[in-house]
Design a protein around this motif. Sequence first.
Motif, PDB file in Angstrom:
ATOM      1  N   ASN A   1      25.318  36.040  42.410  1.00 53.10           N
ATOM      2  CA  ASN A   1      25.992  37.312  42.676  1.00 53.10           C
ATOM      3  C   ASN A   1      25.843  37.669  44.155  1.00 53.10           C
ATOM      4  O   ASN A   1      24.922  37.194  44.818  1.00 53.10           O
ATOM      5  CB  ASN A   1      25.328  38.428  41.859  1.00 53.10           C
ATOM      6  CG  ASN A   1      25.693  38.354  40.418  1.00 53.10           C
ATOM      7  OD1 ASN A   1      25.780  37.269  39.877  1.00 53.10           O
ATOM      8  ND2 ASN A   1      25.893  39.498  39.794  1.00 53.10           N
TER       9      ASN A   1
ATOM     10  N   ASP B   1      30.542  41.804  36.664  1.00 48.58           N
ATOM     11  CA  ASP B   1      29.790  42.208  37.864  1.00 48.58           C
ATOM     12  C   ASP B   1      30.014  41.204  38.990  1.00 48.58           C
ATOM     13  O   ASP B   1      30.134  41.586  40.153  1.00 48.58           O
ATOM     14  CB  ASP B   1      28.277  42.265  37.571  1.00 48.58           C
ATOM     15  CG  ASP B   1      27.928  43.397  36.629  1.00 48.58           C
ATOM     16  OD1 ASP B   1      28.799  44.245  36.385  1.00 48.58           O
ATOM     17  OD2 ASP B   1      26.777  43.414  36.134  1.00 48.58           O
TER      18      ASP B   1
ATOM     19  N   ASP C   1      31.721  42.614  42.330  1.00 41.72           N
ATOM     20  CA  ASP C   1      30.847  42.756  43.504  1.00 41.72           C
ATOM     21  C   ASP C   1      31.385  41.949  44.678  1.00 41.72           C
ATOM     22  O   ASP C   1      31.516  42.453  45.782  1.00 41.72           O
ATOM     23  CB  ASP C   1      29.427  42.260  43.190  1.00 41.72           C
ATOM     24  CG  ASP C   1      28.617  43.331  42.517  1.00 41.72           C
ATOM     25  OD1 ASP C   1      29.166  44.410  42.275  1.00 41.72           O
ATOM     26  OD2 ASP C   1      27.431  43.071  42.230  1.00 41.72           O
TER      27      ASP C   1
END
Length: 286
Positions: free
Chosen positions: A105, A169, A173
């Motif tokens: 991420n 996510d 992101d």
Amino acid sequence: MDPSEVAKMSFEYFQHNGVTFVSMIHSIEHLEWVKDFKMDPDIPLLVSYPKSGTTWLQQIISLILSNANDTGEKFKNLYAKAPWIEYPLFKTVSRDYQLLTTHLNYHMVPNIVKSKMIKIIYVARNPKDVIVSSYHFHKYSRFLKTPKDFQDFVEQFVEGNVFYGSWFDHIRDWYSHKDELNFLFVTYEEMQKDLRSVIEKVASFLNKKLDAGTLESILDQCTFNSMKENPQTNYQDVSGMFYSDKGSFYRKGIVGDWKNHFLVSQNEWFDSIYQERMADFPVKFD
Ligand code: PPS
């Protein structure tokens, strides 16, 4: 670690910074080390959520950077050509690579990535096809939990209780930071539709000019079948990590296989979740 040893080892999932990782291939110590890793600004970074077209782009970018000529001894396999920064093994690989790869991420990548210094190519795929590909990959891999059934897997995916956490996510992101980054966004679906254009777009982003012969050679070396047959790309040297009787890394390589897996009710449920979480997301998947 000798990959053939993997079959004999046990693994556990663990959480780090809210993301699910696997003890066999990740460690907290290394994930922390990654944050301060000083990347060479000349080396681009390929970013993806798992099962989104990573391997395909690793091959494409490696070929672009080597003018379709990286078949020498030096580059034995995709891991050597484009290693994943988050695997502890990364510290031991030769620095001969031209490309780095990550499924991490945005908040877990090296700090230097969060600037315009590093060229980032992000590949995304329709989440329903990611779910299907990932479901089969979980059954095929010795280092991932075998899903109870498809319904359970879809639920785990939606909750983010899978390898590398939440798809939602991950893409949100990265995409929300794109203007602060040196960032190219491509999709698996556009690669399927017009691979030539995607190769040209990626080459231009990397400031590489491809002559007609090189482009044809790259196209030839990136087909599903040629990558499936090529020992540099087909993971045969780490076959101990997989149950060879339960699938194949090169499974189908198509768009829309979700239609063969989702029941009408599952599809409606997933669409409602997608709508809730992604209604404002500017990219629409086929
Ligand atoms: S991983 O494990 O995260 O690195 O997997 P990733 O490479 O991101 O995704 C694997 C899926 O990509 C398909 N694939 C391809 N499709 C078309 N053409 C080519 N050349 C190609 N190479 C890999 C692969 O088959 C997986 O998708 P599924 O749907 O499971 O077949």
